[in-house]
Design an enzyme around this catalytic site. Sequence first.
Site, PDB file in Angstrom:
ATOM      1  N   GLU C 281      17.786  46.895  24.505  1.00 62.29           N
ATOM      2  CA  GLU C 281      18.071  48.285  24.169  1.00 62.29           C
ATOM      3  C   GLU C 281      17.266  48.734  22.955  1.00 62.29           C
ATOM      4  OE1 GLU C 281      22.075  49.037  24.980  1.00 62.29           O
ATOM      5  OE2 GLU C 281      22.147  51.011  24.044  1.00 62.29           O
ATOM      6  N   GLU C 284      13.916  49.452  24.082  1.00 65.68           N
ATOM      7  CA  GLU C 284      13.943  50.674  24.900  1.00 65.68           C
ATOM      8  C   GLU C 284      13.957  51.904  24.001  1.00 65.68           C
ATOM      9  OE1 GLU C 284      17.474  51.055  27.263  1.00 65.68           O
ATOM     10  OE2 GLU C 284      16.707  52.731  28.438  1.00 65.68           O
ATOM     11  N   CYS C 301      27.116  50.281  27.238  1.00 63.81           N
ATOM     12  CA  CYS C 301      27.864  49.035  27.444  1.00 63.81           C
ATOM     13  C   CYS C 301      29.336  49.253  27.750  1.00 63.81           C
ATOM     14  CB  CYS C 301      27.718  48.126  26.220  1.00 63.81           C
ATOM     15  SG  CYS C 301      27.982  49.005  24.697  1.00 63.81           S
ATOM     16  N   SER C 321      20.981  54.652  28.114  1.00 62.86           N
ATOM     17  CA  SER C 321      20.103  53.489  28.147  1.00 62.86           C
ATOM     18  C   SER C 321      20.200  52.895  29.544  1.00 62.86           C
ATOM     19  CB  SER C 321      20.569  52.470  27.114  1.00 62.86           C
ATOM     20  OG  SER C 321      20.143  51.170  27.477  1.00 62.86           O
ATOM     21  N   LYS C 360      36.205  47.145  33.075  1.00 62.20           N
ATOM     22  CA  LYS C 360      35.261  46.108  33.494  1.00 62.20           C
ATOM     23  C   LYS C 360      35.572  45.621  34.909  1.00 62.20           C
ATOM     24  CE  LYS C 360      32.758  45.458  29.700  1.00 62.20           C
ATOM     25  NZ  LYS C 360      31.348  45.793  29.709  1.00 62.20           N
ATOM     26  N   GLU C 363      33.714  47.820  36.926  1.00 69.77           N
ATOM     27  CA  GLU C 363      32.270  47.731  36.689  1.00 69.77           C
ATOM     28  C   GLU C 363      31.634  46.650  37.556  1.00 69.77           C
ATOM     29  OE1 GLU C 363      31.002  46.129  32.905  1.00 69.77           O
ATOM     30  OE2 GLU C 363      29.447  47.654  32.722  1.00 69.77           O
ATOM     31  N   GLU C 368      25.185  48.601  41.962  1.00 66.08           N
ATOM     32  CA  GLU C 368      23.955  48.200  41.277  1.00 66.08           C
ATOM     33  C   GLU C 368      24.107  46.910  40.477  1.00 66.08           C
ATOM     34  OE1 GLU C 368      25.749  51.292  41.537  1.00 66.08           O
ATOM     35  OE2 GLU C 368      25.779  51.274  39.357  1.00 66.08           O
ATOM     36  N   CYS C 505      36.271  48.355  21.517  1.00 72.05           N
ATOM     37  CA  CYS C 505      36.884  47.382  22.436  1.00 72.05           C
ATOM     38  C   CYS C 505      38.097  46.679  21.853  1.00 72.05           C
ATOM     39  CB  CYS C 505      35.863  46.322  22.845  1.00 72.05           C
ATOM     40  SG  CYS C 505      34.284  47.028  23.316  1.00 72.05           S
TER      41      CYS C 505
END
Lengths: 121, 596, 584
Positions: C281, C284, C301, C321, C360, C363, C368, C505
């Site tokens: 990242e 990037e 994230c 990102s 999650k 996720e 993808e 988190c």
Amino acid sequence: MKSLDELTKIREKAQKKVSTRNSDKKVRIVVGMATCGISAGARPVLNTLVEEVNKRELQDVEVTQTGCIGVCRLEPIFEVYQNGEKVTYVNMDPKKAKEVIVNHIVNGNVVSEYTIGASEE
Amino acid sequence: MSLVRSHVLICGGTGCTASGSLSIEEKFKESLKKFDLENEVDIVKTGCFGLCEAGPIVVVYPEGAFYSGVKSEDIERITEEHLLKGRIVKDLLFKDAIEKDVIKSVDEVNFYKRQKRIALKNCGIINPEVIDEYIAYDGYRALGKVLTEMSQQDVIDEIKKSGLRGRGGGGFPSGLKWQFTKNATGDVKYVACNADEGDPGAFMDRSVLEGDPHAIIEAMAIAAYAIGASEGFVYIRAEYPIAVNRLEIAIEQAKEYGLLGENIFSTDFSFDLEIRLGAGAFVCGEETALIESIEGRRGMPRPRPPFPANKGIWQKPTLLNNVETYANIPQIILKGAEWFNSIGTEKSTGTKVFALGGKINNTGLVEIPMGTTLRDVIFEIGGGIPKGKKFKAVQTGGPSGGCLTETQLDEEISYDNLVRLGSMMGSGGMIVMDEDNCMVDVARFFLDFTVDESCGKCTPCREGTKRMLEILDKICQGKAEMEDLNRLDNLANMIKDSALCGLGQTAPNPVLSTMQHFRHEYIEHIVDKKCSAGVCQELLQIKITEDCIGCTACKNVCPVDCISGERKSLHEIDQNECIKCGACIDKCPVNAIIKE
Amino acid sequence: MENMVNITIDGQELSVPNSYTVLEAAREVGIDIPTLCYLKDINEVGACRVCVVEVEGARNLIASCVQPVNEGMVVKTHSRRVRQSRRTNLELVLANHNRECLTCSKNGSCELQTLSDELGVSDRNFEGAKREGHFDDLSPSVVRDSSKCILCGRCVNVCKQTQGIGILDFVNRGFQTVVAPAFEMSLTEVPCISCGQCINVCPVGALTEKDNTDLIWDALENDDLHVIVQTAPAVRSALGEEFGYPIGTGVTGKMVAALKKLGFAKVFDTNFAADLTIMEEGHELLGRVKNGGTLPMITSCSPGWINYIENFYPEFLDNLSSCKSPQQMFGAIAKSYYAEKFEIDPKKIFVASVMPCVAKKGEIKRGEMEANGLRDVDAVITTRELAKMIKEARIDFNRLEDASYDKVLGEYTGAGVIFGATGGVMEAALRTVVDVVTGDDLENLEYKAVRGIEGVKEATLEIGDLTVNAAIAHGTANASKLLEKIKSGEKDYHFIEIMACPGGCVNGGGQPFVNAETRNSIDIRVERAKVLYSEDAGLPLRKSHKNPEIQALYSEFLGEPNGHKAHELLHTHYQKKEKYNRNK
């Protein structure tokens, strides 16, 4: 409406329109409107009375009709009730009705020659 | 020149409209044309006259002839006989308007003679859709006076002196509420009108809005001036379409005349009014739930403090008053606080509009000075109990109130008195009950309503009232025990004590009140499993009397085959199987089957 | 200095600020008025009527949680009238509640249970109708069981106010009221972002996480599979609470030991992947800055945040990102680099992760999130579920000896650890970006400006000849505020960190339950974050690019950051979502 004066003007104008609904009038004129009365021509008399009262803005005067008053040969008849007293006008027509309004109602002078008393002599 | 000599007033309230007053209006127009009287007679559609029992109502001025129960087919006769020939049609008059052949005008009829109409002053007199008529009867003079001669504090002082108390049920001194809102800090303030009249059987506010909407507009403008607001909301229940429509027209006309909008009467004061519709929730009549609803949220009450006077709509100071409270304001300003507080009692000044319903002859709206006795209202003005039945109780305050009994008939009506007697004024609903009413059933009716209307936020109301209703259902089904009465009592008191808002806090009142005055009926339902009034279906039995001729008609029609008996001999119903459908009662040719 | 008022509580006189409620004032004299629906800053509504008290002069009982104090107030907190009311109200709640406590996942940590025990209620009094219950477990993350709901309204408010979304609300009225999505649709049919904040605030078992422990147990039993596990940074900051440790105790060593005892072949750390994420990242970001790419760049994230942006701000998708989250990166590397290195068939590798997060769970199912035809991660369990497994296996957590993570995918720097707190990703990224740009190895590597629980934080940093405007938001309501400012042109940033959960988190939807009583007096977000920052401070390596295992990964396998292989394995794309889709 920009001012209270404008409001007052509208009020006065409208009050005339709704005055028919006020039931505490000082003077009541009752027109005999039974078949005999109508055929003798009571309607134009009624209309004239109403017209005159409205024209002169006589707020305290109520014009109403009733059935046969009884003295059919003397129709058209109307009676004026005021201060507990009654005056009966007989053999009326629009012209005479106008005179009664002016003299009796507005100026307070009974038009004796049109009353029932006079007719009996 | 105007030849108009007679006004025909047709009642355009919701009740009479539902009974056909619109077609009456049409028919009159036709008849007048037929008899060539169009120039001489004006037709005026007014608001509610109040005596709904007598609807559809037509009053003819100048005589004040009070026609009631008018039907389309009567119109031509009225036109020909009365309007043309001047002979009042006696057989169409309201029954109390003619006594021994002497005709009484509408003002002389007992129902109206005893009333003092302040809030209802214009109802039944003016055409609410013509602003000039409101002005003719002193409309907007009060606003003019306030804006040009009085300061904000002057207005508030006058309202305080008048002793006016909230007519929505709370009875809170209005002047004080106005003072709090004026004192609240904030540059933006609002006035609001609670027109979400929700008590079953109450239609006082509806009639004012339908019959005299300008009174509310004028009053709200006066209130806005007093507290420093420039925007107002009328929150009106959507189930009042005629009232909404009349109010919309009135607002339009007021705007046209510059009585709403910028710089009214060329002063600094600007005021605008918006209508917000409810959506079928009784709880939105509660002031904070109403505010939530205006804000577009779910109608649930907020905890107080903070009070709406400090944090109301959009958290701004808000003055919220009931329709009837507002209806009194213009006259208090014009005629003065002393005039107002000379009517009524010391602590409950002025008048109150009551909606009389139930077992009473003259169902409708009455406005009477505070301090009038219940007996006068029910028997003198209301005309007493129909069919010669005996008075049992009168319920005041709707689902928040309690019942009063025969021994209390001579009590004076006032806020504090009714509370002292275990009931409350409420918004003015008054439902009369006779010997054929079951008081347990009455309590259940009201509780059923509140259970349905509870918003669901707080535990005692959401859960507790439902449990109370379950106990009442058990009682009415004959399945309860004496212990259930204690449970009902404890639960009722707990809910009263801890609920979040007025709905929950007063929901147990009808139950507590009937338990206090009619405990014997409750006990009868529980112990004897009987309902003397003959109302609670499950406690009734269908019996065949000795008048039975043994025709077997009932046997054949019974859906569960529970009737036994041979031809020509007495039939009998098996009570264990009977489902109480009543088909046999209808079928019996000699009326030998009864329910008891 | 606030205005003080003098009041009396249970005969005791005291002086408190006039902004206090009666509840807060009572606490000052050691009286803990019981509450049920109250949750500070989130649900202050006075609905349950359990906290009622008697106030002299008032006709009715008053709800102490919302009643402000006033001069001369006289309060009684436990008169008979109050106690009876409290008990009856609680009994009324119980009468309409699914009382299957023994099989409920909240057994032992349910606030209703605790209160019933303390007030001594009887459940015989109000037998009657029960509200119809809805059970919705279609979502991969959140399970809704309205038969257990007590209508406190906390979830409604946390979703509506704290998260600014509002997919739950009161539906119907009175006795029929339920808390549900619009028209009582399933959570999958409305724009629920699966952040799980509602689970965190629910006092009972009406909202819980999807239980996936069975998947883990099954995998562990399967001798065919090579089962490895990764642990997110936030887990270690809170797992101890499940075993009696005070809030704010780090239990990293014991956690690793427990996982080893449970039978995982290897215990790795998501922090390793966090360092990896920073590599990808950070480069990037520099790439976009140098080559005129879409700015601001926003971190990716937090899957709750991704769900949010796809539903509510799809116009910003190009700003995200393209990096996968650390969890996903880990899985991709495990089934490629790690598999190769240790010659294990990647098809036989089962990657489990322990997360503080319920989003999650969704996720890992995204289309993808795979590489070479293999799912990056196979199963997710939350901190709570891990504790359950440890207890089910009867492992005595408190007596465990500290253990260390396994090599190759287990080494991490302080930068990786702080990912779990709001501002952590930003700070970790800055530590690397600054060094890359300046070519230096800066000693001053703490960026205090980006730490803390302020809803929206900003910082401007001079890095070499670059000026970087950074912003951080946590909780999606704050994210919305930030994005609106960017849309209106009011603000201009280069790099933004957004976390869906308030506090980051450490306060994720899968973290151990903390009851309202505790939450009302301490800020768990701050306490748990302290664990991470102090672990960071104590580590020898605190910058992601210094992680030797990461360096090895690039030199042996990936090549360049943002290179072709990196892109294949470690980057992803996003798409606009339909908010209301009955076929989701």
